[in-house]
Design an enzyme around this catalytic site. Structure first.
Site, PDB file in Angstrom:
ATOM      1  N   CYS A  13      48.391  40.389  34.008  1.00 51.92           N
ATOM      2  CA  CYS A  13      47.194  41.002  34.576  1.00 51.92           C
ATOM      3  C   CYS A  13      46.172  39.898  34.788  1.00 51.92           C
ATOM      4  O   CYS A  13      46.396  38.756  34.385  1.00 51.92           O
ATOM      5  CB  CYS A  13      46.655  42.153  33.722  1.00 51.92           C
ATOM      6  SG  CYS A  13      45.976  41.706  32.135  1.00 51.92           S
ATOM      7  N   CYS A  87      47.384  41.807  39.369  1.00 49.07           N
ATOM      8  CA  CYS A  87      47.094  40.385  39.629  1.00 49.07           C
ATOM      9  C   CYS A  87      47.268  40.038  41.097  1.00 49.07           C
ATOM     10  O   CYS A  87      46.994  38.910  41.495  1.00 49.07           O
ATOM     11  CB  CYS A  87      47.935  39.469  38.746  1.00 49.07           C
ATOM     12  SG  CYS A  87      49.647  39.320  39.231  1.00 49.07           S
ATOM     13  N   CYS A  91      50.888  36.162  41.637  1.00 51.77           N
ATOM     14  CA  CYS A  91      52.158  36.099  40.927  1.00 51.77           C
ATOM     15  C   CYS A  91      53.239  35.475  41.806  1.00 51.77           C
ATOM     16  O   CYS A  91      53.546  35.990  42.873  1.00 51.77           O
ATOM     17  CB  CYS A  91      52.603  37.498  40.521  1.00 51.77           C
ATOM     18  SG  CYS A  91      51.466  38.286  39.397  1.00 51.77           S
TER      19      CYS A  91
END
Length: 140
Positions: A13, A87, A91
């Site tokens: 996160c 996020c 990522c």
């Protein structure tokens, strides 16, 4: 007790201070050493969310010693499951990993009363994840 974990899971996160830390705490608690657990954030905070710590402590799970960590390419590469919680594009993607995106409310700045439902939703998702990992192991 298995010598090699069944799977490796990375929770991501933004701040690695609330949702991902609660998820990691649940997975460690419920799966023990059967699953390798990591968590990280694209922009890690300075400390774990105190309301998340308090909400988890109510269930007997201590995440107070955890520290927010920065998301690295190596952590993603070393994980079988990459579970994102808001996020976005931060990522990295690698083929062969199982990516899940859990749409969870951000507990940042909220009191423990508001964090409890998020915690409980995460617990259910973790229980489903453990079932999935166990099913994959039986299929192999």
């Amino acid at each position: 007790m298995s010598a090699t974990p069944l799977a490796s899971v990375l929770f991501v996160c933004i701040h690695n201070a609330g949702r991902s830390q609660m998820a990691a705490g649940f997975l460690r608690h419920l799966a023990g050493d059967r699953v390798e657990v990591r968590s990280a954030g694209s922009v890690p905070g300075d400390q774990i969310n105190p309301s998340a710590v308090a909400a988890m402590a109510e269930l007997g799970i201590d995440i107070s010693t955890q520290k927010p960590k920065v998301l690295t390419t190596e952590a993603v590469q070393a994980s079988d499951y990459v579970i994102t919680m808001g996020c976005g594009d931060a990522c990295p993607y690698f083929p062969g990993k199982k990516y899940l995106d859990w749409q969870l409310e951000d507990p940042a700045g909220q009191g423990v009363e508001a964090v409890r439902p998020i915690r409980d939703e995460i617990k259910g998702l973790i229980e489903d994840l453990i079932s999935d990992i166990d099913a994959q192991q039986k299929a192999n």
